[in-house]
Structures are given as structure tokens and as C-alpha cells.
Write a protein that holds these residues in place. Sequence first.
Motif, short mmCIF file in Angstrom:
data_model
loop_
_atom_site.label_atom_id
_atom_site.label_comp_id
_atom_site.label_asym_id
_atom_site.label_seq_id
_atom_site.Cartn_x
_atom_site.Cartn_y
_atom_site.Cartn_z
N GLN A 185 9.70 -20.61 21.57
CA GLN A 185 9.09 -20.61 22.98
C GLN A 185 7.69 -20.92 23.07
O GLN A 185 6.93 -20.53 22.55
CB GLN A 185 9.38 -19.34 23.56
N ILE A 186 7.52 -22.00 24.17
CA ILE A 186 6.33 -22.37 24.42
C ILE A 186 5.61 -21.56 25.29
O ILE A 186 5.52 -21.47 26.59
CB ILE A 186 6.25 -23.97 25.03
N ALA A 187 4.47 -20.65 24.90
CA ALA A 187 3.89 -19.61 25.60
C ALA A 187 2.50 -19.81 25.75
O ALA A 187 1.71 -18.99 26.79
CB ALA A 187 3.98 -18.13 24.93
N ILE A 193 0.59 -26.14 21.47
CA ILE A 193 1.16 -27.52 21.38
C ILE A 193 0.09 -28.68 21.54
O ILE A 193 0.44 -29.90 21.62
CB ILE A 193 2.12 -27.78 22.85
N LYS A 194 -1.12 -28.01 21.51
CA LYS A 194 -2.22 -28.82 21.74
C LYS A 194 -2.37 -29.87 20.64
O LYS A 194 -3.14 -31.07 21.00
CB LYS A 194 -3.52 -28.13 22.04
N ASN A 195 -1.81 -29.60 19.32
CA ASN A 195 -2.17 -30.52 18.46
C ASN A 195 -0.96 -31.32 18.07
O ASN A 195 -0.93 -32.23 17.07
CB ASN A 195 -2.39 -29.76 17.17
N ILE A 196 0.07 -31.35 19.12
CA ILE A 196 1.31 -32.28 18.88
C ILE A 196 1.45 -33.21 20.06
O ILE A 196 0.84 -33.01 21.33
CB ILE A 196 2.58 -31.38 18.87
N ASP A 248 18.01 -25.17 18.74
CA ASP A 248 17.56 -24.74 20.08
C ASP A 248 16.39 -25.07 20.44
O ASP A 248 15.35 -24.90 19.77
CB ASP A 248 17.49 -23.05 20.26
N TYR A 249 16.14 -25.75 21.54
CA TYR A 249 14.97 -26.22 22.00
C TYR A 249 14.36 -25.58 23.40
O TYR A 249 14.95 -25.36 24.25
CB TYR A 249 14.94 -27.87 22.30
N PHE A 250 13.14 -25.45 23.04
CA PHE A 250 12.25 -25.15 24.60
C PHE A 250 11.28 -26.31 25.07
O PHE A 250 11.02 -26.97 24.37
CB PHE A 250 11.30 -23.98 23.94
N TYR A 251 11.04 -26.18 26.37
CA TYR A 251 10.42 -27.26 26.93
C TYR A 251 9.39 -26.74 27.67
O TYR A 251 9.30 -25.71 28.36
CB TYR A 251 11.56 -28.12 27.94
N LYS A 302 14.79 -19.64 27.98
CA LYS A 302 15.58 -19.44 26.94
C LYS A 302 15.89 -21.10 26.38
O LYS A 302 15.46 -22.13 26.71
CB LYS A 302 16.89 -19.28 27.45
N GLY A 303 16.28 -20.89 24.89
CA GLY A 303 16.24 -22.19 24.28
C GLY A 303 17.69 -22.70 24.61
O GLY A 303 18.83 -22.38 24.99
#
Length: 291
Positions: free
Chosen positions: A62-64, A69-72, A94-97, A122-123
Motif C-alpha cells: 500500500q502506497i501511503a 516511491i520517490k526512488n522508483i 496484488d498491486y496498489f496504485y 486495497k490490492g
Amino acid sequence: MKKAFSIIGLLFFSSILFAEKPIVRDIQAEAGKGNKINIFWTLPENPEKEISSFFIYRDTRQIASYAQIKNISPIAQIDSNFSGYTDLVKDYNDYFYCVLAVTKDSSVPYDLILLSFNSTVKGVHISMNTQQKEPQKQEKEKLYYEGTLRETPLPFIDIVENSLQPEPTVSEEAAFAAQTLTNKTKKREPVLKPYIFEEDLISPDGGDDYLLFEILKQYFVHKNYDEAIVQLNKLAGTNIKDSTRSRVYFYIGECEYLTGEYEKAVKSFVKVQDIYPTLARKWINSSLDRI
């Protein structure tokens, strides 16, 4: 109870505080057909700074926070007019966006992340191939002797004004249209923004996809929807592959929707509702809401 009110209050406060910030809202992700995951959201209304594009991020967690994510690199960068994206994945994780806006005065995304606003809670994973179901065995008719009860009740018959009313056989779309016609006070959802499939964001080397790309570039992107309909119909009448033809019909439906031809748009989207169930349902419902 206090905790529930606190959460509701926090969400209400957040929606007011960030109303003019460049943050998308109501992000959703659903499994599509094959290896596709469809992501769509609501564009920010009257942001303080004009948005130039959106960065889309994907993670197995989960992207919170932006630090996560700053390095991807984002999986895609799309135009600011689009409110949806189709992701292609190769596994069943399962992926989160997360969708972040990039303003015209900056080359980096606005780094505020809010769960359920611009980050999925949710993923989502692609649907696995289901095995063919075994044919159901035909059950023998069971006799009920006098004084015994049936295991399954008889169908209920609704009697109104001394007349039998059969169960309606209209489609869900038609029933929804009738409901919106009788409910004049229902608040309409915002007009949908143009959507372009991932396959058509980059110019192909040639073939059917290249012909479609050129029509989108010359007419659709410049909002010349009437001419786009003419050219798309010409392309649909040629011997093109099925995958390209499905996208052509979807774009025809979009053009008809964006020019106010909502009944025609519904007919176009119905042609591809088995190919793009989530997207087609979204555009069909919005079209019916405006008929």
C-alpha cells in the motif's frame, strides 16, 4: 463510536483542506480482461496550479507516503485531461496504485499522498483463468405429498390492483435509464473526461494500430469529435484486427458521448462491454444519466 466520528471528521476536513490542491480523488482499481488492471479517478476541480500531467505508480505494498516511491520510476506519465489508465501486468500479485499530479511550474510530482483520494486502499490482481465448470446434473422431479412442505418455495407473484405483474425482463441499463427519467432530483455525476488506451499513447511502427493512432492524434486529441467519428467509422469498416476494432468502437462511443449523442454512445459501448466491462459500464451509466 468516537473513533468512527473522528475518522469521518478527518476525511471531511481533508476534502476541504485539499479541495484546491492538485490531488485526484476517488481512485479505484479493478481487474479487467486478461492481464489488464483498469485504474480510474476523479480529476481535481479548480486546482491552485495548472496540471500538466499525471504520474502513475505501482507497488506490491500500500502506497501511503511519497518517501516509499520517490526512488522508483512511475509506470506511466499521461496527459492531465485523462481520468483513467490501463495497466498490463504479468503475474497474479496484488498491486496498489497511486496517481500524482505534475504542475506546469514543476517537473516533479506533487508529493502529497492520501489513501482513498489518490492512492488505492486495497490490492488488485488480475483474474486467474477459471476451469470450465462441470455441467449440472439434471435433477429428477420431486413429488410432494399432501401435508408436506416444499424445500424451495414457489415463486412470489406480485399482485398490484388485482392484476398479475410479471417480473421485468429489461436490461440493467434500460432499468437504470427509466429510474433516472423518473427521478428528476438525482444529482448528476461530473462529465467524464476523454480516455485513451495505453496501446494508443505511443505511435506504433505501422499496421492497424498506426492508422488508429493517427486518427486520435489528428482529431480526438484536438477535440474535433465529429470528424473523429467519421474517420473512426471508416476505419471500422476496413479489414482490421479485432483488438483494434474494439478500441475503435470504444473511441466512437467516447466521441458520441462528448458531443452529447448519449443514446448513440450507449449503443457503441454495448458493442465492447464484454471486452472492457469496467470501463464500458462506467461510460454507459454516465450516458444513461444524461439521456
